[in-house]
Design a protein around this motif. Structure first.
Motif, PDB file in Angstrom:
ATOM      1  N   ASN A 385      12.024  25.421  31.813  1.00  0.00           N
ATOM      2  CA  ASN A 385      13.350  24.777  32.023  1.00  0.00           C
ATOM      3  C   ASN A 385      13.189  23.945  33.370  1.00  0.00           C
ATOM      4  OD1 ASN A 385      14.586  25.873  29.875  1.00  0.00           O
ATOM      5  ND2 ASN A 385      15.741  27.227  30.870  1.00  0.00           N
ATOM      6  N   ALA A 386      12.685  24.468  34.453  1.00  0.00           N
ATOM      7  CA  ALA A 386      12.515  23.613  35.543  1.00  0.00           C
ATOM      8  C   ALA A 386      11.824  22.586  35.585  1.00  0.00           C
ATOM      9  CB  ALA A 386      12.039  24.535  36.824  1.00  0.00           C
ATOM     10  N   LYS A 388      11.547  20.945  32.237  1.00  0.00           N
ATOM     11  CA  LYS A 388      12.153  20.285  31.476  1.00  0.00           C
ATOM     12  C   LYS A 388      13.473  19.422  31.878  1.00  0.00           C
ATOM     13  CE  LYS A 388      13.798  22.922  27.903  1.00  0.00           C
ATOM     14  NZ  LYS A 388      13.875  23.592  26.596  1.00  0.00           N
ATOM     15  N   TYR A 389      14.155  20.142  32.660  1.00  0.00           N
ATOM     16  CA  TYR A 389      15.378  19.700  33.297  1.00  0.00           C
ATOM     17  C   TYR A 389      15.201  18.538  34.643  1.00  0.00           C
ATOM     18  CZ  TYR A 389      17.057  22.152  29.261  1.00  0.00           C
ATOM     19  OH  TYR A 389      17.391  22.650  28.137  1.00  0.00           O
ATOM     20  N   ASP A 418      14.154  24.531  41.657  1.00  0.00           N
ATOM     21  CA  ASP A 418      13.721  23.329  41.202  1.00  0.00           C
ATOM     22  C   ASP A 418      14.745  22.243  42.021  1.00  0.00           C
ATOM     23  OD1 ASP A 418      16.117  22.674  39.661  1.00  0.00           O
ATOM     24  OD2 ASP A 418      15.436  23.892  38.021  1.00  0.00           O
ATOM     25  N   LEU A 431      26.145  30.170  30.939  1.00  0.00           N
ATOM     26  CA  LEU A 431      25.004  29.779  30.967  1.00  0.00           C
ATOM     27  C   LEU A 431      23.968  30.833  30.168  1.00  0.00           C
ATOM     28  CD1 LEU A 431      23.637  27.431  32.384  1.00  0.00           C
ATOM     29  CD2 LEU A 431      22.662  28.502  33.851  1.00  0.00           C
ATOM     30  N   ARG A 437      24.158  25.380  25.566  1.00  0.00           N
ATOM     31  CA  ARG A 437      23.569  24.355  26.338  1.00  0.00           C
ATOM     32  C   ARG A 437      24.395  23.660  27.242  1.00  0.00           C
ATOM     33  NH1 ARG A 437      19.573  20.913  23.639  1.00  0.00           N
ATOM     34  NH2 ARG A 437      18.071  21.280  25.469  1.00  0.00           N
ATOM     35  N   VAL A 438      24.228  22.909  28.513  1.00  0.00           N
ATOM     36  CA  VAL A 438      25.107  22.105  29.146  1.00  0.00           C
ATOM     37  C   VAL A 438      25.075  20.740  28.617  1.00  0.00           C
ATOM     38  CG1 VAL A 438      25.484  21.232  31.237  1.00  0.00           C
ATOM     39  CG2 VAL A 438      24.595  23.425  31.109  1.00  0.00           C
ATOM     40  N   GLY A 447      15.872  21.733  22.872  1.00  0.00           N
ATOM     41  CA  GLY A 447      16.087  23.135  22.998  1.00  0.00           C
ATOM     42  C   GLY A 447      17.098  23.781  22.257  1.00  0.00           C
ATOM     43  N   LEU A 450      18.543  29.084  23.897  1.00  0.00           N
ATOM     44  CA  LEU A 450      18.123  30.693  23.342  1.00  0.00           C
ATOM     45  C   LEU A 450      17.340  31.283  24.738  1.00  0.00           C
ATOM     46  CD1 LEU A 450      17.476  31.070  19.944  1.00  0.00           C
ATOM     47  CD2 LEU A 450      19.429  31.778  20.832  1.00  0.00           C
ATOM     48  N   GLY A 451      16.768  30.367  25.415  1.00  0.00           N
ATOM     49  CA  GLY A 451      15.948  30.881  26.557  1.00  0.00           C
ATOM     50  C   GLY A 451      16.418  31.581  27.365  1.00  0.00           C
ATOM     51  N   LEU A 452      17.675  31.197  27.928  1.00  0.00           N
ATOM     52  CA  LEU A 452      18.197  31.950  29.090  1.00  0.00           C
ATOM     53  C   LEU A 452      18.894  33.549  28.599  1.00  0.00           C
ATOM     54  CD1 LEU A 452      19.737  29.378  31.382  1.00  0.00           C
ATOM     55  CD2 LEU A 452      17.508  30.814  31.728  1.00  0.00           C
ATOM     56  N   TYR A 453      19.271  33.247  27.669  1.00  0.00           N
ATOM     57  CA  TYR A 453      20.032  34.246  26.686  1.00  0.00           C
ATOM     58  C   TYR A 453      18.738  35.555  26.448  1.00  0.00           C
ATOM     59  CZ  TYR A 453      21.677  37.257  22.891  1.00  0.00           C
ATOM     60  OH  TYR A 453      21.980  38.440  21.997  1.00  0.00           O
ATOM     61  N   SER A 476      18.698  23.831  41.118  1.00  0.00           N
ATOM     62  CA  SER A 476      19.055  25.274  40.627  1.00  0.00           C
ATOM     63  C   SER A 476      17.962  26.288  41.128  1.00  0.00           C
ATOM     64  CB  SER A 476      19.237  25.419  39.276  1.00  0.00           C
ATOM     65  OG  SER A 476      19.853  24.327  38.748  1.00  0.00           O
ATOM     66  N   PHE A 478      17.097  29.968  39.841  1.00  0.00           N
ATOM     67  CA  PHE A 478      17.016  31.363  39.155  1.00  0.00           C
ATOM     68  C   PHE A 478      16.551  32.459  39.631  1.00  0.00           C
ATOM     69  CE2 PHE A 478      19.129  29.827  35.272  1.00  0.00           C
ATOM     70  CZ  PHE A 478      19.033  28.509  35.208  1.00  0.00           C
TER      71      PHE A 478
HETATM   72  P1  ADP Z   1      17.384  25.538  26.316  1.00  0.00           P
HETATM   73  O1  ADP Z   1      16.663  25.018  27.404  1.00  0.00           O
HETATM   74  O2  ADP Z   1      16.439  25.759  25.099  1.00  0.00           O
HETATM   75  O3  ADP Z   1      18.503  24.250  25.891  1.00  0.00           O
HETATM   76  P2  ADP Z   1      18.152  27.961  27.840  1.00  0.00           P
HETATM   77  O4  ADP Z   1      18.884  28.961  27.335  1.00  0.00           O
HETATM   78  O5  ADP Z   1      16.932  27.926  28.166  1.00  0.00           O
HETATM   79  O6  ADP Z   1      18.211  26.788  26.588  1.00  0.00           O
HETATM   80  O7  ADP Z   1      19.064  26.996  28.652  1.00  0.00           O
HETATM   81  C1  ADP Z   1      20.597  26.795  28.446  1.00  0.00           C
HETATM   82  C2  ADP Z   1      21.160  25.614  28.957  1.00  0.00           C
HETATM   83  O8  ADP Z   1      21.016  25.748  30.687  1.00  0.00           O
HETATM   84  C3  ADP Z   1      19.984  24.313  29.135  1.00  0.00           C
HETATM   85  O9  ADP Z   1      20.393  23.835  27.852  1.00  0.00           O
HETATM   86  C4  ADP Z   1      20.235  23.327  30.164  1.00  0.00           C
HETATM   87  O10 ADP Z   1      21.631  22.775  29.652  1.00  0.00           O
HETATM   88  C5  ADP Z   1      20.937  24.437  31.165  1.00  0.00           C
HETATM   89  N1  ADP Z   1      19.669  24.833  32.277  1.00  0.00           N
HETATM   90  C6  ADP Z   1      18.757  25.802  31.884  1.00  0.00           C
HETATM   91  N2  ADP Z   1      17.795  25.572  33.007  1.00  0.00           N
HETATM   92  C7  ADP Z   1      18.244  24.571  33.843  1.00  0.00           C
HETATM   93  C8  ADP Z   1      17.665  24.015  34.869  1.00  0.00           C
HETATM   94  N3  ADP Z   1      16.600  24.511  35.810  1.00  0.00           N
HETATM   95  N4  ADP Z   1      18.206  22.969  35.483  1.00  0.00           N
HETATM   96  C9  ADP Z   1      19.401  22.217  34.891  1.00  0.00           C
HETATM   97  N5  ADP Z   1      19.929  22.906  33.813  1.00  0.00           N
HETATM   98  C10 ADP Z   1      19.463  23.997  33.065  1.00  0.00           C
END
Ligand code: ADP
Length: 498
Positions: A385-386, A388-389, A418, A431, A437-438, A447, A450-453, A476, A478
């Protein structure tokens, strides 16, 4: 003379067999005379009572107290007492509930002024009346209990007369529609109910109510402030003893959350199909190219393998999410050095550009109780995620702390930090929800939400926590906490339903 005897005899018969008890007592309560009915009802023998017992001796304890404190003084004062409810103790039977009317006879005739001679009382069997009163009380208590439930209900609950006039409007309805009961009671249901039911809905409603059937419609409610609310509405007809329509009740439930979840699920399905299809089409493209060229192509084969790996990850995420949702997530914990795990996870993050992940660990090993495979998966999720975003060239830091400051001294922590876009405060509470997803960042990277869940469910199953601190535009962090290994060994735990 014959007539006189006949009259006496008839009167005596009437007295003895009357449908009520007649008793005569001395001013102190001692029985002077009782009729047969009273004896039959109570089960006493005449010889047990006359000159031997007092009326108050036959009463239950509360009755005796009432007799002494209320009945007797009142009788002395006003010369009569009416409709006194007492219970007469009976040999080998339940006490008999009675109603007693008493008149005091004085030497100078009726009245309270002269010295009392005796008291004449009529005793009515109140068994039926007591049962009726108990029934009435129970009905009232039931109604009160129901009223408490209706008042406390989160749903809007209202009732209307058979003429469709609103009669009750509970606090739930006041909250849902922002309209007080005082404004709504007395208005016509069809025009007053702030829901966007169409004419044909009302026609169908009327039709069903006539047939005695409840009606359910999903529609839009309108709050007094103009806001629209997804609602489900039920109307139920109620009938009186003769089968006539006596009332209509309606329950209106706010289904915004359900609708939002349904929308999220729809979006997820669309997204999941897309996510699964794009590696498939890449694989197919490369395979077809090799077919056409009739030769092996190393770059194409590499792409196929990496896309299959990606597909595998997606499918296993879907499987894990479904296992987590049904509480079937198993973890096998063992003693691990969190520093080693953090370094390994950081090393596996592929970043084509930008500095390598910075890993800060204490000098000593930090031994935690965790599932190695699952922990690596969680750290990989956070690092991906770090990567990717956050911008490709921005730094990412992994930090291990031997004692977690935000949970307690029995947990260690590892955090991934990050300098990415951050997360808006209103998105933070959701979240870690499934599929969430945001909006602002969702289009910047692929994405499934599901990753954070999955990460949260896995960490919870290991007895740890996961949290986020984020500032929009700044980045952010985590943080995962895990139980410190107090004793070497392994354990199996099962996750609770999410
Ligand atoms: P995915 O990455 O597959 O969308 P995740 O459950 O991992 O799903 O993350 C959920 C959402 O949280 C992401 O779609 C993103 O909008 C936000 N997010 C997660 N990690 C970060 C991050 N490090 N910086 C900014 N937004 C994040």
């Amino acid at each position: 003379m014959v007539n006189d005897d006949l009259l006496k005899e008839s009167l005596l018969e009437l007295y003895e067999g009357a449908p009520c008890g007649y008793i005569f007592t001395a001013p102190d309560g001692t029985f002077l005379r009782v009729n047969q009915t009273f004896l039959a009802w109570t089960g006493y023998k005449r010889t047990d009572l006359i000159s031997k017992r007092r009326l108050q001796d036959l009463l239950t304890v509360p009755g005796r107290l009432f007799y002494e404190n209320q009945y007797a003084p009142l009788l002395r004062m006003q010369g009569f007492v009416n409709e006194v409810a007492l219970d007469i103790v009976r040999p080998e039977r339940d006490p008999l509930p009675v109603l007693v009317n008493s008149v005091q006879h004085t030497r100078g005739g009726h009245g309270a002024t002269d010295e009392p001679r005796f008291i004449a009382s009529i005793v009515f069997d109140a068994t039926g009346r007591r049962a009726y009163e108990r029934e009435l009380l129970r009905a009232r208590q039931d109604a009160e209990r129901l009223a408490v439930i209706v008042a406390a209900s989160n749903d809007a609950i209202l009732s209307a007369s058979p003429e469709r006039v609103v009669e009750t409007w509970n606090p739930g309805a006041e909250r849902l529609f922002g309209r007080p009961a005082s404004e709504m009671v007395g208005r016509a249901l069809g025009t007053a109910l702030p829901v966007a039911a169409r004419a044909q809905d009302w026609a169908a409603l009327e039709d069903s109510l006539q047939r005695g059937q409840p009606v359910y419609i999903d529609t839009i409610g309108i709050h007094a402030n103009g806001e629209t609310i997804d609602v489900s509405v039920s109307f139920t007809p109620h009938f009186g003893p003769l089968g006539e329509l006596s009332a209509i009740s309606s329950i209106i439930r706010d289904i915004r959350q359900r609708r939002a979840a349904e929308r999220l699920e729809q979006e997820f399905l669309a997204m999941a199909s897309h996510e699964l299809r794009s590696p498939l089409s890449t694989i197919k493209g490369h395979a077809q190219l090799m077919q056409r060229q009739g030769r092996y192509n190393e770059r194409g084969a590499q792409t196929i393998v990496s896309q299959v790996d990606h597909l595998n990850r997606l499918v296993s995420d879907l499987l894990l999410a479904s296992q987590a949702a049904s509480g079937r997530l198993d973890t096998q914990t063992e003693v691990l050095d969190l520093c080693v795990e953090a370094r390994q996870a950081a090393a596996t993050l592929v970043r084509p550009t930008g500095p390598p992940v910075d890993v800060l660990t204490p000098d000593q090993p930090v031994l935690v109780q965790a599932d190695s495979l699952r922990l690596r998966q969680v750290l990989a999720n956070l690092l991906t995620n770090a990567g990717k975003y956050a911008p490709a060239d921005s730094p990412i830091t992994v930090r291990v702390a031997p004692v977690s400051s935000d949970v307690d001294t029995r947990h260690a922590s590892v955090s991934v930090e990050d300098r990415g876009p951050g997360i808006p405060p209103d998105a933070l509470p959701r979240l870690f929800d499934r599929f969430f997803r945001v909006g602002a960042t969702a289009h910047t990277a692929q994405g499934l939400g599901l990753g954070l869940y999955i990460s949260l469910q896995l960490i919870k199953a290991m007895g740890g926590t996961i949290s986020v601190q984020s500032e929009e535009g700044r980045g952010s962090t985590f943080t995962v906490t895990l139980p410190l290994a107090t004793a070497a060994g392994s354990a199996t735990t099962s996750g609770a339903p999410a």
